[in-house]
Design an enzyme around this catalytic site. Structure first.
Site, short mmCIF file in Angstrom:
data_model
loop_
_atom_site.label_atom_id
_atom_site.label_comp_id
_atom_site.label_asym_id
_atom_site.label_seq_id
_atom_site.Cartn_x
_atom_site.Cartn_y
_atom_site.Cartn_z
N LYS A 45 43.38 45.94 31.07
CA LYS A 45 44.12 45.48 30.07
C LYS A 45 43.15 44.87 29.05
O LYS A 45 43.65 43.97 28.06
CB LYS A 45 45.32 44.49 30.50
CG LYS A 45 46.33 44.94 31.26
CD LYS A 45 47.48 43.92 31.42
CE LYS A 45 48.52 44.53 32.38
NZ LYS A 45 48.07 45.25 33.62
N ARG A 95 34.83 33.23 44.31
CA ARG A 95 33.68 33.53 43.45
C ARG A 95 33.56 32.90 42.16
O ARG A 95 32.28 32.24 42.23
CB ARG A 95 33.72 35.11 43.11
CG ARG A 95 33.63 36.26 44.16
CD ARG A 95 32.57 35.91 45.03
NE ARG A 95 31.11 36.02 44.51
CZ ARG A 95 30.26 35.48 44.72
NH1 ARG A 95 30.17 34.77 46.26
NH2 ARG A 95 28.95 35.69 43.93
N ILE A 96 34.62 32.67 41.19
CA ILE A 96 34.40 31.95 40.20
C ILE A 96 34.40 30.49 40.52
O ILE A 96 33.50 29.77 39.92
CB ILE A 96 35.51 32.32 39.26
CG1 ILE A 96 35.54 33.69 38.87
CG2 ILE A 96 35.33 31.49 37.94
CD1 ILE A 96 34.13 34.21 38.21
N ARG A 142 42.21 52.38 44.86
CA ARG A 142 41.56 51.27 45.49
C ARG A 142 41.78 51.19 46.82
O ARG A 142 41.46 50.27 47.67
CB ARG A 142 41.97 50.05 44.80
CG ARG A 142 41.17 49.59 43.68
CD ARG A 142 41.65 48.01 43.08
NE ARG A 142 42.68 48.47 42.11
CZ ARG A 142 43.02 47.41 41.32
NH1 ARG A 142 42.42 46.26 41.45
NH2 ARG A 142 43.87 47.67 40.29
N CYS A 202 35.83 38.02 31.95
CA CYS A 202 34.47 38.24 31.95
C CYS A 202 34.33 39.22 31.06
O CYS A 202 33.39 39.06 30.13
CB CYS A 202 33.90 38.50 33.33
SG CYS A 202 34.69 40.07 34.15
#
EC number: 1.2.1.72
Length: 346
Positions: free
Chosen positions: A223, A11-12, A209, A164
């Site tokens: 974090k 994605r990045i 998840r 992000c």
């Protein structure tokens, strides 16, 4: 011209390459290689067609060893194009950065992130490395562009671009602290689903998840408070954060609450953000009072967009704000800004 290699084309990584062209920075940055284990056909297809960001305005083609970014849009065009070498190597020490004369590796794998990993890229021939996530505490620097990029030095060879969410919230914390003085704060990140979640219920080490991403709001660990402390050591133990994932594919909202020293009203807070967005943080922070929803911030290149209509003040000292960001596109654009800042610090 800064010669860049992208390690990891997820994605990045794909957004970074696309941002090189859409931001106009292809005049300053040349992507010479992409290292990705996936097949070239899939790499080219996902670069050309993107569910979140739409079709790339440049025509993409490929062979087994190269991606081609065509300057024309015509499917049969024979015009100019940029050639990008495709690599499929899992070991950093095997990457041909020296032969390709790579100035900077943008490591977007999310796997590597410590000083030793960065030095492996440098041993392979790259001059510098920028990680696309917070990374380990032993890196030469962590940069939130617009806040501390001026701390970069020539000897900072292995650097993190933060996350992000730190890129979104840290500039706002900086503005509020400089204007009013922050005592402490809490943050709730309302984050779009990510590829570490399940389409349908399936096994995962994090039991939350294991659940289908499209069917629930899912609390996850964060974090973020540590990321804030890394940039602002004076806020050690002064911020706490939680995060939830929501069933959208892109754009994140951050609910920021801070206790400040100065007695303020809503307009004082909002005007301070407006001033910063027009001056010191222009292009990094934006401001709106329009009745917008998350999808309206899709493909927005800013690190943070403050929704002033949602600002609240309690008893003059407790400030609550809603801050939006495109967690992919905004971050990808900051990767490029930091890359150029690293070059300028040489």
């Amino acid at each position: 011209m800064l010669k860049v290699a992208i390690n990891g084309f997820g994605r990045i990584g794909r957004n970074v390459l696309r941002a090189v062209y859409e931001s106009g920075k292809h005049q300053q940055i040349k992507v010479v290689a992409v290292n990705e284990l996936a097949q070239p056909e899939a790499m080219a297809h996902l670069l050309q067609y993107d569910t979140s960001h739409g079709r790339f305005g440049k025509r993409i083609s490929h062979d087994q060893e190269h991606l081609y970014v065509h300057h024309d849009a015509c499917p049969q065009g024979k015009g100019e194009f940029d050639s990008i070498r495709i690599l499929h190597l899992s070991e950093i020490n095997l990457l041909p950065w020296r032969d390709l004369e790579v100035d900077l590796v943008l490591d977007c794998t999310g796997v590597f992130g410590c000083q030793a990993d960065g030095l492996e890229h440098i041993k392979a021939g790259a001059k510098k490395v920028l990680f696309s996530h917070p990374g380990a505490s032993d890196l030469d620097n962590t940069i939130i562009y617009g806040v501390n990029h001026e701390t970069l030095k020539a000897e900072h060879n292995v650097v993190s671009n933060g996350s992000c969410t730190t890129n979104c919230i840290v500039p706002i914390i900086k503005v509020l602290d400089e204007a009013f003085g922050i005592e402490s704060g809490t943050i709730t990140t309302i984050h779009s689903s990510m590829n570490d979640q399940q389409v349908i219920d399936a096994y995962h080490s994090d039991l939350r998840r294991t659940r289908a991403a499209s069917q629930s709001i899912i609390p996850v660990d964060t974090k973020l408070h540590k990321g804030i402390e890394r940039i602002f050591p004076k806020f050690s133990n002064k911020f706490e954060a939680i995060s939830v994932r929501v069933p959208t594919v892109n754009v994140t909202a951050m609910d920021l609450s801070v206790t400040i020293n100065t007695n303020v009203k809503v307009n004082d807070v909002n005007q301070t953000i407006v001033n910063a967005s027009q001056c010191t943080l222009r292009g990094i922070v934006d401001y709106t009072e329009a009745p917008l929803v998350s999808i309206d911030f899709n493909h927005d290149p800013h690190s943070a967009i403050v929704d002033g209509s949602q600002t609240r003040v309690s008893n003059g000292h407790l400030v609550k704000m809603l801050v939006w960001c495109d967690n992919e596109w905004g971050f990808a654009n900051r990767m490029l800004d930091t890359a150029l800042a690293m070059q300028a610090a040489q």
